[in-house]
Design an enzyme around this catalytic site. Structure first.
Site, PDB file in Angstrom:
ATOM      1  N   ARG A   1       0.832  -1.213   0.000  1.00 32.39           N
ATOM      2  CA  ARG A   1       0.000   0.000   0.000  1.00 32.39           C
ATOM      3  C   ARG A   1       0.866   1.262   0.000  1.00 32.39           C
ATOM      4  O   ARG A   1       0.562   2.272   0.625  1.00 32.39           O
ATOM      5  CB  ARG A   1      -0.968   0.011   1.196  1.00 32.39           C
ATOM      6  CG  ARG A   1      -1.858  -1.248   1.291  1.00 32.39           C
ATOM      7  CD  ARG A   1      -2.573  -1.570  -0.015  1.00 32.39           C
ATOM      8  NE  ARG A   1      -3.471  -2.710   0.090  1.00 32.39           N
ATOM      9  CZ  ARG A   1      -3.239  -3.910  -0.500  1.00 32.39           C
ATOM     10  NH1 ARG A   1      -2.139  -4.111  -1.235  1.00 32.39           N
ATOM     11  NH2 ARG A   1      -4.126  -4.879  -0.374  1.00 32.39           N
TER      12      ARG A   1
ATOM     13  N   GLU B   1       1.256  13.228   5.202  1.00 31.33           N
ATOM     14  CA  GLU B   1       2.389  14.160   5.313  1.00 31.33           C
ATOM     15  C   GLU B   1       3.019  14.385   3.938  1.00 31.33           C
ATOM     16  O   GLU B   1       3.386  15.509   3.571  1.00 31.33           O
ATOM     17  CB  GLU B   1       3.415  13.614   6.310  1.00 31.33           C
ATOM     18  CG  GLU B   1       2.813  13.520   7.721  1.00 31.33           C
ATOM     19  CD  GLU B   1       3.797  13.030   8.766  1.00 31.33           C
ATOM     20  OE1 GLU B   1       4.278  11.886   8.636  1.00 31.33           O
ATOM     21  OE2 GLU B   1       4.085  13.789   9.708  1.00 31.33           O
TER      22      GLU B   1
ATOM     23  N   GLU C   1      -1.696   7.910  13.989  1.00 30.73           N
ATOM     24  CA  GLU C   1      -0.477   7.690  14.784  1.00 30.73           C
ATOM     25  C   GLU C   1      -0.781   7.342  16.233  1.00 30.73           C
ATOM     26  O   GLU C   1      -0.103   6.515  16.847  1.00 30.73           O
ATOM     27  CB  GLU C   1       0.432   8.930  14.716  1.00 30.73           C
ATOM     28  CG  GLU C   1       1.237   9.074  13.435  1.00 30.73           C
ATOM     29  CD  GLU C   1       0.455   9.690  12.270  1.00 30.73           C
ATOM     30  OE1 GLU C   1      -0.775   9.848  12.377  1.00 30.73           O
ATOM     31  OE2 GLU C   1       1.102  10.000  11.263  1.00 30.73           O
TER      32      GLU C   1
HETATM   33  C1  1HE Z   1       1.792  -1.956   5.415  1.00 31.40           C
HETATM   34  C2  1HE Z   1       1.325  -0.671   5.744  1.00 31.40           C
HETATM   35  C3  1HE Z   1       2.158   0.147   6.546  1.00 31.40           C
HETATM   36  C4  1HE Z   1      -0.164  -1.664   4.549  1.00 31.40           C
HETATM   37  N1  1HE Z   1       3.347  -0.351   6.930  1.00 31.40           N
HETATM   38  N2  1HE Z   1       2.988  -2.389   5.818  1.00 31.40           N
HETATM   39  N3  1HE Z   1      -0.225   3.833   8.812  1.00 31.40           N
HETATM   40  C5  1HE Z   1      -1.279   3.128   9.206  1.00 31.40           C
HETATM   41  O1  1HE Z   1      -1.558   2.932  10.365  1.00 31.40           O
HETATM   42  C6  1HE Z   1      -2.102   2.496   8.106  1.00 31.40           C
HETATM   43  C7  1HE Z   1      -1.839   0.997   8.076  1.00 31.40           C
HETATM   44  N4  1HE Z   1      -2.433   0.358   6.913  1.00 31.40           N
HETATM   45  C8  1HE Z   1      -3.762   0.135   6.825  1.00 31.40           C
HETATM   46  O2  1HE Z   1      -4.576   0.537   7.637  1.00 31.40           O
HETATM   47  C9  1HE Z   1      -4.211  -0.681   5.653  1.00 31.40           C
HETATM   48  O3  1HE Z   1      -3.147  -1.513   5.222  1.00 31.40           O
HETATM   49  C10 1HE Z   1      -4.685   0.177   4.438  1.00 31.40           C
HETATM   50  C11 1HE Z   1      -6.006   0.867   4.792  1.00 31.40           C
HETATM   51  C12 1HE Z   1      -3.653   1.214   4.015  1.00 31.40           C
HETATM   52  C13 1HE Z   1      -4.922  -0.748   3.210  1.00 31.40           C
HETATM   53  O4  1HE Z   1      -5.794  -1.813   3.595  1.00 31.40           O
HETATM   54  P1  1HE Z   1      -5.922  -3.082   2.647  1.00 31.40           P
HETATM   55  O5  1HE Z   1      -6.952  -3.976   3.233  1.00 31.40           O
HETATM   56  O6  1HE Z   1      -6.098  -2.648   1.228  1.00 31.40           O
HETATM   57  O7  1HE Z   1      -4.472  -3.797   2.661  1.00 31.40           O
HETATM   58  P2  1HE Z   1      -3.785  -4.663   3.827  1.00 31.40           P
HETATM   59  O8  1HE Z   1      -4.177  -6.108   3.661  1.00 31.40           O
HETATM   60  O9  1HE Z   1      -4.010  -4.071   5.160  1.00 31.40           O
HETATM   61  O10 1HE Z   1      -2.248  -4.465   3.493  1.00 31.40           O
HETATM   62  C14 1HE Z   1      -1.646  -5.075   2.368  1.00 31.40           C
HETATM   63  C15 1HE Z   1      -0.187  -5.247   2.710  1.00 31.40           C
HETATM   64  O11 1HE Z   1       0.397  -3.968   2.863  1.00 31.40           O
HETATM   65  C16 1HE Z   1       0.015  -5.977   4.022  1.00 31.40           C
HETATM   66  O12 1HE Z   1       1.227  -6.673   3.932  1.00 31.40           O
HETATM   67  P3  1HE Z   1       1.253  -8.288   3.734  1.00 31.40           P
HETATM   68  O13 1HE Z   1       2.694  -8.640   3.742  1.00 31.40           O
HETATM   69  O14 1HE Z   1       0.462  -8.849   4.890  1.00 31.40           O
HETATM   70  O15 1HE Z   1       0.564  -8.531   2.403  1.00 31.40           O
HETATM   71  C17 1HE Z   1       0.175  -4.855   5.008  1.00 31.40           C
HETATM   72  O16 1HE Z   1       0.882  -5.218   6.151  1.00 31.40           O
HETATM   73  C18 1HE Z   1       0.973  -3.875   4.166  1.00 31.40           C
HETATM   74  N5  1HE Z   1       0.859  -2.530   4.676  1.00 31.40           N
HETATM   75  N6  1HE Z   1       0.110  -0.511   5.191  1.00 31.40           N
HETATM   76  C19 1HE Z   1       3.733  -1.587   6.556  1.00 31.40           C
HETATM   77  N7  1HE Z   1       1.826   1.376   6.896  1.00 31.40           N
HETATM   78  C20 1HE Z   1       7.169   9.642   9.734  1.00 31.40           C
HETATM   79  S1  1HE Z   1       6.103   9.145  10.874  1.00 31.40           S
HETATM   80  C21 1HE Z   1       4.650   8.691  10.056  1.00 31.40           C
HETATM   81  C22 1HE Z   1       3.750   7.969  10.977  1.00 31.40           C
HETATM   82  C23 1HE Z   1       2.752   7.125  10.276  1.00 31.40           C
HETATM   83  O17 1HE Z   1       2.640   7.103   9.082  1.00 31.40           O
HETATM   84  S2  1HE Z   1       1.751   6.192  11.286  1.00 31.40           S
HETATM   85  C24 1HE Z   1       0.476   5.616  10.242  1.00 31.40           C
HETATM   86  C25 1HE Z   1       0.817   4.308   9.643  1.00 31.40           C
END
Ligand code: 1HE
Length: 270
Positions: A25, A113, A133
């Protein structure tokens, strides 16, 4: 230049940069960040505007939480990582070249961001925004306290962070998180088409005028009235040194330039 998680292309003088880590993603890990910093640090000379897009259904899921978990970063290590985010996104915001982003799906955490650092944001109706966050036990580190807070106001950002709620594309539009919402079901152009057309239109402005817009307006907003007016005076002097000034103003004087009137110009929005 070769990249791991970015794809680059050009259409005329528009550079197209695509986040290409859709299976995660488009989460931003250290390699992705290095790619972003590298591209925006050495934009080819002939590029006049940049279109930032993302593969897949989501623009960007923010910080790579898996990498963050695996690395168990110390406070100082994470501060350094975030300072790198600041550096990379500063290159986007203040690099002197207008950046237009095409958004879809999640624009969350570090993804918001990133989007906050560009100059024009175009969304399709699937787009949503969030700052989750707090639920992850961390804080923003990619510039949201500065850029996102200035877009939506600090109190609204506090509320978004405290609640971690989803802001849909229409609320995001009202708040300024996106400038355009494209709903082809209502007869709008697809977001990707509009974003490219806007980039091409912006690329047609005088480069020095674009440079002034993207480098000075946000900075002047940080200044006092006196300093801001002084800086504006200096900036217009710099822009006046451009070799296109006489030509472009002359086109209006000789009645060859389109007027600024609804319906006169062929606008990408029509
Ligand atoms: C990820 C990440 C990620 C997806 N880091 N791997 N951001 C968040 O808290 C958002 C976290 N992500 C989500 O809530 C969802 O993944 C999504 C809404 C973005 C997409 O959902 P979906 O159902 O389409 O996909 P998925 O099944 O959740 O994710 C597909 C893959 O992408 C899966 O990996 P896989 O190996 O299991 O297939 C997920 O783990 C991976 N993935 N998002 C790592 N963020 C400088 S400081 C900034 C601080 C922040 O940004 S905090 C907010 C972080």
């Amino acid at each position: 230049m070769s990249f791991r998680y970015l794809k680059t292309a050009e259409i005329g003088s528009v550079g197209i940069v695509t986040l290409a880590r859709a299976n995660k993603r488009n989460a931003i890990d250290e390699d992705t960040l290095a790619d972003i910093e590298a591209y925006f640090s050495s934009v080819p000379e002939h590029i006049r505007a940049i279109l930032l897009t993302a593969e897949g259904d989501h623009f960007c899921g923010g910080l790579d939480l898996k990498e963050h978990f695996d690395k168990e970063r110390s406070p100082v290590e994470f501060m350094r990582v975030c300072q790198r985010w600041h550096r990379a996104f500063d290159k986007i915001q203040f690099g002197g070249i207008p950046v237009i982003a095409c958004l879809q799906g999640a624009v969350v955490g570090g993804g918001l961001e990133l989007a906050s650092a560009v100059h024009v944001r175009v969304s399709d109706v699937s787009t949503y925004f969030a700052l989750p966050e707090g639920t992850r036990g961390i804080f923003t580190g990619g510039g949201a306290t500065v850029r996102t807070a200035r877009i939506i106001s600090a109190p609204r950002m506090v509320e978004m962070m405290l609640t971690g709620r989803i802001v849909d594309v229409h609320e995001g539009h009202r708040l300024g998180l996106t400038h355009y919402v494209c709903d082809p079901a209502k007869g709008d152009k697809p977001a990707a088409e509009l974003a490219l057309e806007l980039a091409q239109k912006i690329a047609g402005n005088a480069p020095l005028s674009n440079y002034a817009m993207v480098t000075s307006i946000s900075r002047i907003a940080d200044m006092s009235t006196t300093d801001g007016l002084f800086a504006e005076g200096l900036m217009i002097a710099v822009v006046q040194s451009g070799d296109e000034v006489q030509e472009r103003v002359g086109q209006f004087v000789s009645k060859k330039a389109p007027k600024v009137k609804p319906g006169v110009e062929t606008s990408p929005l029509s």
